[in-house]
Enzyme design. Structure first.
Site, PDB file in Angstrom:
ATOM      1  N   HIS A  19       0.842  -1.198   0.000  1.00  0.00           N
ATOM      2  CA  HIS A  19       0.000   0.000   0.000  1.00  0.00           C
ATOM      3  C   HIS A  19       0.875   1.245   0.000  1.00  0.00           C
ATOM      4  CE1 HIS A  19       0.964   0.448   4.199  1.00  0.00           C
ATOM      5  NE2 HIS A  19       0.393  -0.716   4.520  1.00  0.00           N
ATOM      6  N   HIS A  22       4.121   1.458   2.185  1.00  0.00           N
ATOM      7  CA  HIS A  22       5.286   0.741   1.647  1.00  0.00           C
ATOM      8  C   HIS A  22       5.880   1.537   0.484  1.00  0.00           C
ATOM      9  CE1 HIS A  22       2.580  -2.714   3.027  1.00  0.00           C
ATOM     10  NE2 HIS A  22       3.554  -2.652   3.912  1.00  0.00           N
ATOM     11  N   CYS A 127       1.349 -10.554  22.289  1.00  0.00           N
ATOM     12  CA  CYS A 127       0.401 -10.115  21.253  1.00  0.00           C
ATOM     13  C   CYS A 127       0.699 -10.904  19.988  1.00  0.00           C
ATOM     14  CB  CYS A 127       0.519  -8.618  20.984  1.00  0.00           C
ATOM     15  SG  CYS A 127      -0.464  -8.143  19.548  1.00  0.00           S
ATOM     16  N   CYS A 130       1.569  -8.716  16.900  1.00  0.00           N
ATOM     17  CA  CYS A 130       2.938  -8.179  16.869  1.00  0.00           C
ATOM     18  C   CYS A 130       3.981  -9.287  16.927  1.00  0.00           C
ATOM     19  CB  CYS A 130       3.209  -7.262  18.052  1.00  0.00           C
ATOM     20  SG  CYS A 130       2.148  -5.852  18.139  1.00  0.00           S
ATOM     21  N   CYS A 144      -2.637  -4.219  23.637  1.00  0.00           N
ATOM     22  CA  CYS A 144      -1.510  -3.953  22.749  1.00  0.00           C
ATOM     23  C   CYS A 144      -1.694  -2.564  22.130  1.00  0.00           C
ATOM     24  CB  CYS A 144      -1.465  -5.014  21.647  1.00  0.00           C
ATOM     25  SG  CYS A 144      -0.478  -4.482  20.244  1.00  0.00           S
ATOM     26  N   HIS A 147      -2.438  -2.961  18.241  1.00  0.00           N
ATOM     27  CA  HIS A 147      -3.613  -3.680  17.737  1.00  0.00           C
ATOM     28  C   HIS A 147      -4.870  -3.430  18.552  1.00  0.00           C
ATOM     29  CE1 HIS A 147      -0.314  -5.898  15.842  1.00  0.00           C
ATOM     30  NE2 HIS A 147      -1.180  -6.100  14.885  1.00  0.00           N
ATOM     31  N   LYS A 296      -5.815   5.769  10.954  1.00  0.00           N
ATOM     32  CA  LYS A 296      -4.938   4.724  10.425  1.00  0.00           C
ATOM     33  C   LYS A 296      -5.569   4.131   9.169  1.00  0.00           C
ATOM     34  CE  LYS A 296      -1.788   2.086  13.186  1.00  0.00           C
ATOM     35  NZ  LYS A 296      -1.492   0.883  13.900  1.00  0.00           N
ATOM     36  N   LYS A 299      -8.391  -1.706   6.334  1.00  0.00           N
ATOM     37  CA  LYS A 299      -9.082  -2.449   5.294  1.00  0.00           C
ATOM     38  C   LYS A 299     -10.591  -2.391   5.522  1.00  0.00           C
ATOM     39  CE  LYS A 299      -8.022  -6.296   2.470  1.00  0.00           C
ATOM     40  NZ  LYS A 299      -7.620  -7.653   2.334  1.00  0.00           N
TER      41      LYS A 299
HETATM   42  O1  ME8 Z   1       7.181  -4.147   9.952  1.00  0.00           O
HETATM   43  N1  ME8 Z   1       2.783   5.262   6.590  1.00  0.00           N
HETATM   44  O2  ME8 Z   1       6.840  -4.956   7.829  1.00  0.00           O
HETATM   45  P1  ME8 Z   1       5.546  -4.132   7.360  1.00  0.00           P
HETATM   46  C1  ME8 Z   1       4.080   5.231   6.262  1.00  0.00           C
HETATM   47  N2  ME8 Z   1       8.470  -6.930   8.285  1.00  0.00           N
HETATM   48  N3  ME8 Z   1       4.782   4.093   6.134  1.00  0.00           N
HETATM   49  C2  ME8 Z   1       4.152   2.943   6.357  1.00  0.00           C
HETATM   50  C3  ME8 Z   1       2.789   2.898   6.724  1.00  0.00           C
HETATM   51  C4  ME8 Z   1       2.091   4.142   6.825  1.00  0.00           C
HETATM   52  N4  ME8 Z   1       0.803   4.226   7.130  1.00  0.00           N
HETATM   53  N5  ME8 Z   1       2.447   1.617   6.878  1.00  0.00           N
HETATM   54  C5  ME8 Z   1       3.555   0.871   6.616  1.00  0.00           C
HETATM   55  C6  ME8 Z   1       7.452  -4.918   9.038  1.00  0.00           C
HETATM   56  N6  ME8 Z   1       4.586   1.667   6.292  1.00  0.00           N
HETATM   57  C7  ME8 Z   1       8.606  -5.853   9.184  1.00  0.00           C
HETATM   58  C8  ME8 Z   1       9.881  -5.096   8.942  1.00  0.00           C
HETATM   59  S1  ME8 Z   1      12.530  -4.968   8.731  1.00  0.00           S
HETATM   60  C9  ME8 Z   1      13.812  -5.897   9.221  1.00  0.00           C
HETATM   61  C10 ME8 Z   1      11.124  -5.912   9.111  1.00  0.00           C
HETATM   62  C11 ME8 Z   1       5.935   1.231   5.899  1.00  0.00           C
HETATM   63  O3  ME8 Z   1       5.111  -4.764   6.086  1.00  0.00           O
HETATM   64  C12 ME8 Z   1       6.987   1.768   6.838  1.00  0.00           C
HETATM   65  O4  ME8 Z   1       8.217   1.707   6.208  1.00  0.00           O
HETATM   66  O5  ME8 Z   1       4.574  -4.024   8.465  1.00  0.00           O
HETATM   67  C13 ME8 Z   1       6.919   0.742   7.963  1.00  0.00           C
HETATM   68  O6  ME8 Z   1       8.044   0.788   8.820  1.00  0.00           O
HETATM   69  C14 ME8 Z   1       6.854  -0.526   7.153  1.00  0.00           C
HETATM   70  O7  ME8 Z   1       6.012  -0.170   6.021  1.00  0.00           O
HETATM   71  C15 ME8 Z   1       6.291  -1.699   7.907  1.00  0.00           C
HETATM   72  O8  ME8 Z   1       6.137  -2.730   6.980  1.00  0.00           O
END
Ligand code: ME8
Length: 634
Positions: A19, A22, A127, A130, A144, A147, A296, A299
């Site tokens: 999304h 990312h 949790c 998490c 949490c 969540h 936030k 979905k």
């Molecule tokens: O946490 N606004 O993966 P994840 C801005 N796998 N950036 C956002 C966002 C938002 N609303 N939502 C997500 C993980 N992001 C772990 C990471 S690293 C060794 C492991 C972005 O798929 C932002 O970069 O939940 C956030 O830190 C990341 O997606 C979390 O991605």
């Protein structure tokens, strides 16, 4: 110090499609990567996917897929998205890659041998969302904080990393390296956290609870906790410990993340690195959250924003520009399609687009498209424009390494606006009428094109396609990434070079009057997440009676059911941890009868029973009094 830079994004979980959040982090990483290339740095840019852990197993089960098949599919969605957003990553890592697994096991063994991993018992608040234990202090109203669900109490024998041993070292390291974690607010957050005693980190999960992970090298009954596995991607991708990429790039590592994963990156990772015996990363760059309608992204509320929906409507460069211009790195920002349209029409179509097309049109009209020489001496207005060019270049060079992208762009727009004003004030169309003013006209239009070239180069990291188009129209064939900010030739214009007229760089987007942009927003943001009543009625839901239930050998989670829905169906359900086989027999349940059959653990499953889960617990959805078997649910 060598001119090198290593840039990473988080590796994203493959439990959902990508999304806008990312996309943002990855585009920021891309902008930095392209900027450092322009600065003449050797760079390495890494992104990838995080594929182990409970969350992934649950997501796979919901899709009725085996974890491996599922992670392959979602990881590919990320991999396919990045080229469409012009992401220039050098490598894409997956935590299921065999090379990565080897490095995780190598580091675990090293830390274990050094005595920093021990076996112990732990009971605490866990949790599931998490995938971690929480201390009571971290919970908000007993829930949490991420969540908003109550954690479950879990007690387990596990392996622990002696993180507490490194607490003082970490505090000292952060204090003596002021830009280790930035912006400052996040450094302060970590230091505040470190004021309390740091607990050791549970780094294993027993295989009888979770077997989708990397086996501990010193105990094959356990897999590695997903964060201890995932963080190591940043060095396994470089071939740690001996790979040449590791020695070349690791000393220049900059991680990019959002605030949600500050603690693992700001505390777990540096202490893991210290225990493994190498130097910490250079910078942890932490940004805020994109919010939708001040909340936030969710979905269920239909507010998940998919990057390609926006790119299809507004174009890639407008999307990239908007994200980088609108968010102040470090703070939250509110996403709205209104704001995107506003920026597109005003900054891109009006300011930049107009400047570029009017500049080219005048050179075509007055000089048949040949760049004129600077044949007249400079007057005050010329000097002021040159001064603005220098100020913008300087601001740009200092703000981007500090992650103040909005300021760098604002400065480029000052130059654009200054150049538009310069054209209005020098009025080339008036000069063109007087043959005696030819030298002045040449100088003015040379200056105008030179400013356009500066703009084209400086926007290249943000809007590579637009920069490329501008360079081409200006008669230069070099790819923006081949240019160097410290090379004078980058800024020079060669008189006589042929320029051509350009179509509008950014067509304006019309905003419908009666139903303003909100309608557009609803369509693109939510259309995908709503279904119509017709679509819903395609799902054949019926009341069924469980006649038989037995656990499936080799699976902790799956149970095989015989369900009567007027006819007998075999159904495999992932509820064995929540219900014993015996207590299931005789219950009425709701069955999705027209789901395509799938094979799970070699049993053909002909439907799916409905259950609700809140991240921690799971409960069957049942009719609240007995109904006839086969009754339709609508
Ligand atoms: O946490 N606004 O993966 P994840 C801005 N796998 N950036 C956002 C966002 C938002 N609303 N939502 C997500 C993980 N992001 C772990 C990471 S690293 C060794 C492991 C972005 O798929 C932002 O970069 O939940 C956030 O830190 C990341 O997606 C979390 O991605």
């Amino acid at each position: 110090m060598e001119k090198r830079c290593y840039i990473t994004t988080p590796i994203y979980y493959v439990n959902a499609a990508p999304h806008i959040g990312h996309a943002y982090t990855t585009i920021v990483a891309d902008v930095l990567n392209r900027f450092y290339k322009l600065m003449g740095y050797e760079t390495f840019f890494l992104t990838g996917t995080d594929e182990h852990g409970d969350k992934i197993v649950q997501a796979a089960a919901q899709e009725g897929m085996e974890p491996k098949e599922y992670v392959d599919r979602i990881s590919q969605l990320f991999r396919d998205l990045w080229p469409k957003l012009n992401i220039s990553n050098d490598y894409f890592i997956r935590t299921t890659d065999p090379e990565h697994k080897k490095v995780v096991q190598y580091i675990l063994q090293k830390v274990y041998d050094a005595g920093d991993i021990y076996f112990g018992n732990y009971k605490g608040y866990y949790c599931v969302g998490c995938e971690r234990f929480y201390t009571p202090r971290e919970l908000v109203d007993g829930k949490c904080p991420d969540h908003d669900t109550e954690p479950v109490i879990r007690e387990e024998e596990n392996y622990f990393f002696r993180m507490s041993k490194y607490q003082d070292w970490l505090i000292n390291y952060i204090e003596t390296h002021p830009d280790f974690i930035r912006p400052e607010r996040y450094k302060n957050e970590i230091l505040a956290f470190l004021r309390e005693p740091l607990e050791d980190l549970c780094i294993s999960r027993p295989k009888d609870r979770l077997n989708w992970g990397i086996t501990l090298p010193f105990d094959e009954n356990y897999v590695t906790y997903v964060w201890f596995d995932a963080l190591i991607n940043y060095v396994s991708a470089l071939g740690y410990p001996d790979g040449p990429l590791f020695s070349t790039f690791w000393p220049y590592a900059q991680h990019l993340i959002a605030k949600d994963i500050l603690k693992p990156h700001g505390i777990y990772w540096p202490t893991m690195i210290k225990a493994a015996g190498f130097e910490p990363y250079r910078h942890l760059n932490v940004h805020g959250y994109w919010k939708i309608e001040e909340g936030k992204m969710s979905k269920s509320r239909g507010t998940v924003v998919r990057p390609l929906d926006l790119v299809d409507i507004y174009g890639l460069d407008a999307f990239r520009y908007f994200l980088l211009r609108e968010m102040v790195f470090g703070l939250d920002a509110n996403f709205s399609e209104d704001a995107l349209v506003q920026r597109l029409n005003s900054d891109l179509a009006n300011d930049l687009g107009n400047l570029f097309s009017r500049s080219l049109a005048m050179v075509v009209k007055y000089f048949k498209g040949n760049i004129p020489p600077r044949s007249d001496s400079f007057d005050e207005k010329d000097n002021a424009l040159s001064q603005q060019v220098e100020t913008t270049k300087e601001t740009y060079r200092t703000e981007i390494p500090q992650l103040r992208f909005h300021k760098a762009l604002a400065s480029v727009w000052e130059l654009i606006n200054h150049t538009n004003k310069y054209i209005d004030q020098t009025a080339p169309w008036v000069l063109a009428k007087d043959p005696k003013k030819k030298a002045r006209l040449e100088t003015v239009l040379h200056n105008v094109l030179a400013a356009n070239k500066v703009v084209a180069v400086l926007i290249a990291p943000f809007m590579p396609d637009t920069a490329g188009k501008m360079m081409e129209k200006l008669g230069y064939s070099k790819e923006p990434l081949e240019l160097r900010l410290d090379d004078d030739a980058t800024w020079e214009l060669t008189p006589g070079t042929q320029v051509t007229k350009a179509k509008a760089l950014f067509p304006r987007v019309e905003v419908k009057k009666e139903k303003p942009k909100k309608e557009v927003a609803e369509k693109t943001v939510e259309e995908k997440d709503y279904i119509t009543i017709d679509e819903f009625s395609k799902i054949d839901l019926r009341v069924g009676l469980i006649k038989e239930a037995e656990n499936i050998p080799g699976s902790k989670k799956l149970v095989k059911l015989k369900v009567d829905v007027g006819e007998e169906r075999t159904v495999v359900a992932g509820i064995a941890k929540n219900y014993s086989a015996d207590e299931l027999v005789g219950r009425q349940v709701i069955l999705v009868c027209n789901l395509k059959p799938v094979k799970l653990m070699n049993v053909k499953s002909e439907g799916m029973i409905l259950a609700a889960h809140d991240g921690g617990d799971l409960a069957l959805v049942v009719p609240d009094r007995k109904l006839k078997v086969g009754a339709k649910v609508s």
